[in-house]
Design an enzyme around this catalytic site. Sequence first.
Site, short mmCIF file in Angstrom:
data_model
loop_
_atom_site.label_atom_id
_atom_site.label_comp_id
_atom_site.label_asym_id
_atom_site.label_seq_id
_atom_site.Cartn_x
_atom_site.Cartn_y
_atom_site.Cartn_z
N ASP A 9 0.85 -1.20 0.00
CA ASP A 9 0.00 0.00 0.00
C ASP A 9 0.88 1.24 0.00
O ASP A 9 1.00 1.95 1.01
CB ASP A 9 -0.94 -0.03 1.22
N LYS A 31 0.61 -7.73 -3.10
CA LYS A 31 -0.72 -7.22 -3.45
C LYS A 31 -0.59 -5.77 -3.88
O LYS A 31 -0.02 -4.94 -3.16
CB LYS A 31 -1.67 -7.32 -2.25
N ASP A 58 -5.56 -6.11 -6.58
CA ASP A 58 -6.75 -5.94 -5.73
C ASP A 58 -7.54 -4.71 -6.20
O ASP A 58 -7.45 -3.64 -5.61
CB ASP A 58 -6.25 -5.78 -4.28
N LYS A 60 -11.02 -5.00 -7.06
CA LYS A 60 -12.42 -5.19 -6.65
C LYS A 60 -13.43 -4.73 -7.71
O LYS A 60 -14.24 -3.82 -7.46
CB LYS A 60 -12.69 -4.47 -5.32
N HIS A 62 -16.66 -4.32 -10.06
CA HIS A 62 -18.11 -4.45 -9.83
C HIS A 62 -18.81 -3.60 -10.88
O HIS A 62 -18.85 -2.37 -10.77
CB HIS A 62 -18.46 -3.95 -8.41
N ASP A 63 -19.33 -4.24 -11.92
CA ASP A 63 -19.99 -3.49 -13.00
C ASP A 63 -20.87 -4.49 -13.76
O ASP A 63 -21.04 -5.63 -13.31
CB ASP A 63 -18.93 -2.85 -13.91
N PRO A 65 -21.92 -7.33 -16.41
CA PRO A 65 -21.07 -8.49 -16.81
C PRO A 65 -20.17 -8.21 -18.01
O PRO A 65 -18.98 -8.57 -17.98
CB PRO A 65 -22.11 -9.57 -17.11
N THR A 67 -18.85 -5.44 -19.15
CA THR A 67 -17.73 -4.54 -18.81
C THR A 67 -16.69 -5.26 -17.96
O THR A 67 -15.49 -5.12 -18.17
CB THR A 67 -18.28 -3.29 -18.06
N THR A 118 -15.28 -5.36 5.21
CA THR A 118 -15.27 -5.37 6.68
C THR A 118 -15.60 -3.98 7.23
O THR A 118 -15.93 -3.84 8.40
CB THR A 118 -13.90 -5.82 7.22
N ARG A 180 -1.82 -9.54 12.52
CA ARG A 180 -0.86 -8.79 13.36
C ARG A 180 -0.02 -9.79 14.14
O ARG A 180 -0.51 -10.85 14.53
CB ARG A 180 -1.60 -7.88 14.35
N GLY A 209 0.08 -6.14 5.56
CA GLY A 209 0.61 -4.85 5.13
C GLY A 209 1.58 -4.28 6.12
O GLY A 209 2.75 -4.65 6.18
N ARG A 210 1.05 -3.38 6.98
CA ARG A 210 1.92 -2.60 7.88
C ARG A 210 2.82 -3.40 8.80
O ARG A 210 3.95 -2.95 9.06
CB ARG A 210 1.07 -1.59 8.65
O1 C5P Z 1 -1.64 -2.90 6.88
P1 C5P Z 1 -2.61 -4.05 6.99
O2 C5P Z 1 -1.96 -5.38 7.33
O3 C5P Z 1 -3.79 -3.73 7.87
O4 C5P Z 1 -3.16 -4.21 5.48
C1 C5P Z 1 -4.15 -5.13 5.14
C2 C5P Z 1 -4.44 -5.03 3.67
O5 C5P Z 1 -5.58 -5.85 3.40
C3 C5P Z 1 -4.78 -3.64 3.16
O6 C5P Z 1 -4.32 -3.55 1.79
C4 C5P Z 1 -6.29 -3.60 3.22
O7 C5P Z 1 -6.83 -2.71 2.29
C5 C5P Z 1 -6.63 -5.05 2.87
N1 C5P Z 1 -7.94 -5.50 3.34
C6 C5P Z 1 -8.31 -5.51 4.67
N2 C5P Z 1 -9.55 -5.95 5.03
C7 C5P Z 1 -10.41 -6.40 4.11
C8 C5P Z 1 -10.06 -6.42 2.76
C9 C5P Z 1 -8.79 -5.96 2.40
O8 C5P Z 1 -7.52 -5.11 5.52
N3 C5P Z 1 -11.58 -6.86 4.48
#
Ligand code: C5P
Length: 235
Positions: A9, A31, A58, A60, A62-63, A65, A67, A118, A180, A209-210
């Site tokens: 990201d 990703k 990633d 996502k 949504h349009d 079929p 397209t 989420t 985490r 990610g982080r």
């Molecule tokens: O930094 P972190 O580990 O929270 O990043 C999680 C990644 O997963 C981000 O790119 C976030 O947009 C993605 N994601 C998420 N929850 C979802 C769908 C995607 O955290 N339900």
Amino acid sequence: MKDVIIACDFPGRTECLDFLDMFREEKPFVKIGMELFYSAGPDIVREIKGRGHRIFLDLKLHDIPNTVKRSMAVLSGLDVDMCNLHAAGTIPMMRAALEGLTRPDGTRPLLIAVTQLTSTSEEAMHGDLLIDRDMQSVVMHYAKNAAIAGLDGVVCSPLEAESVHSVCGSGFLTVTPGIRFADGEKGDQSRVTTPEKARELGSDYIVVGRPITAAADPVAAYRRCVREFVGTKEI
Ligand code: C5P
């Protein structure tokens, strides 16, 4: 096959490539999300792919079929390994997406569905979307629709992986963010799971990610994730 996907990201090409330059011995699955794709364009996908990484794009979709089918054909041509769409687009849209993704030689990237984001609360689902059922039923119904359409899996919480597998089959992939380390910061994620717990719960891929991108030593953090999630794979 279980694997760790790093959520890259980053706001632009330079930040992302500087980050990936740190990985000299391994080629993590990465990703690429909307922010990086919209800022750096399809060339960033070609460039990272050219360096030998597998890519989960990633976006996502949504349009209608037609397209989605035509757009998926373009993404497939970028040689990505995994991409996604919203299951809310309906079974015909998901089937059209699969057709678009399939290359002339019969190969295609994995296609994964988003069920309910989420960030959508049950209250918003009832009030804004006028969906009366409870969140768990909606998520499982959308997962089942994705399986009926022939998709490969869904994005979900590790805590939902077991239910998804029992409803859609053990081969139906669960790609799970919200990871985490036990001793790490939660940030803005509310329900989090460690890589080890995600493995126990049956996740197929974890998206991290982080905990990796913001770590003092991202390569060490990635290796720790792989060790805890994949278990046996030593790097
Ligand atoms: O930094 P972190 O580990 O929270 O990043 C999680 C990644 O997963 C981000 O790119 C976030 O947009 C993605 N994601 C998420 N929850 C979802 C769908 C995607 O955290 N339900």
